[in-house]
Design a protein around this motif. Sequence first.
Motif, PDB file in Angstrom:
ATOM      1  N   LYS A  65       0.791  -1.227   0.000  1.00 42.26           N
ATOM      2  CA  LYS A  65       0.000   0.000   0.000  1.00 42.26           C
ATOM      3  C   LYS A  65       0.825   1.279   0.000  1.00 42.26           C
ATOM      4  N   ALA A 137     -13.157  -9.325   1.221  1.00 45.10           N
ATOM      5  CA  ALA A 137     -12.436  -8.344   0.416  1.00 45.10           C
ATOM      6  C   ALA A 137     -13.090  -8.153  -0.942  1.00 45.10           C
ATOM      7  N   ARG A 138     -12.761  -7.031  -1.538  1.00 49.95           N
ATOM      8  CA  ARG A 138     -13.108  -6.767  -2.932  1.00 49.95           C
ATOM      9  C   ARG A 138     -11.857  -7.052  -3.745  1.00 49.95           C
ATOM     10  N   THR A 153      -6.034  -5.981  -7.540  1.00 46.63           N
ATOM     11  CA  THR A 153      -6.036  -5.285  -6.268  1.00 46.63           C
ATOM     12  C   THR A 153      -6.937  -6.040  -5.307  1.00 46.63           C
ATOM     13  N   ASP A 155      -8.565  -5.617  -1.831  1.00 50.38           N
ATOM     14  CA  ASP A 155      -8.871  -4.542  -0.891  1.00 50.38           C
ATOM     15  C   ASP A 155      -9.761  -5.090   0.224  1.00 50.38           C
ATOM     16  N   ASN A 157     -12.209  -5.511   3.342  1.00 47.99           N
ATOM     17  CA  ASN A 157     -13.316  -4.661   3.788  1.00 47.99           C
ATOM     18  C   ASN A 157     -13.095  -4.074   5.176  1.00 47.99           C
ATOM     19  N   SER A 160      -7.123  -1.467   6.039  1.00 40.85           N
ATOM     20  CA  SER A 160      -6.583  -0.710   4.903  1.00 40.85           C
ATOM     21  C   SER A 160      -5.338  -1.390   4.344  1.00 40.85           C
ATOM     22  N   ARG A 162      -4.468  -2.955   1.754  1.00 40.76           N
ATOM     23  CA  ARG A 162      -4.626  -3.263   0.341  1.00 40.76           C
ATOM     24  C   ARG A 162      -3.305  -3.742  -0.249  1.00 40.76           C
ATOM     25  N   THR A 164      -1.562  -5.056  -4.159  1.00 44.06           N
ATOM     26  CA  THR A 164      -1.722  -5.194  -5.603  1.00 44.06           C
ATOM     27  C   THR A 164      -0.756  -6.261  -6.089  1.00 44.06           C
TER      28      THR A 164
END
Length: 183
Positions: A65, A137-138, A153, A155, A157, A160, A162, A164
């Motif tokens: 991140k 997560a998304r 990615t 991400d 829920n 933070s 995240r 990639t």
Amino acid sequence: MKKIVLIVLLTLLGGGLSAQTNSRKAARQVEKARRAAMDSVLHLGAVQALESGAFVVEADRLIFKRGRTASVSSNTNFVSRDGDEAFVQIAFNTVLAGPNGVGGITVRGNVSDVTVRTDKKGYLYYGMNVQGIGISARVDIMLIPGTDRASVTVDPNYSSNRITMEGRVLPAVDSRVFKGRFH
């Protein structure tokens, strides 16, 4: 006479060099066309895999991140989906086994809210929610036009953290990933 022989030899050699240069240019053009055709075929396979819901994104690079990056092994770092089930696995190249036995974490979840769209530049965007015991997560995938390369990615829920991942999109049947123990 020596001048004439020298001129003829230089002319012949110059013509030979010109032919070799043209031959190299032609070989480069053929190789470039072959690579473009192969990339196109791989891209079509990646699109079909995403649309069918049976794919694996084998990641060879992680981006954290705050922008730090790490090169990783693509057979132990991946995001996959097969029907209603998805896996996210991140494994670092360390001597420690980690919770999954391969140096990181592996989580399994159920897939919902799948979206697929293509923009006018040819980028395919694939998104899904993954909900399970170890993950909420998304997951968003962006397939680059004309290649099988993608950026994923993940991400969460509830935090933070995240991450990639960058790698190749493959049909699930063509993938050679190693799944660790999962939650």
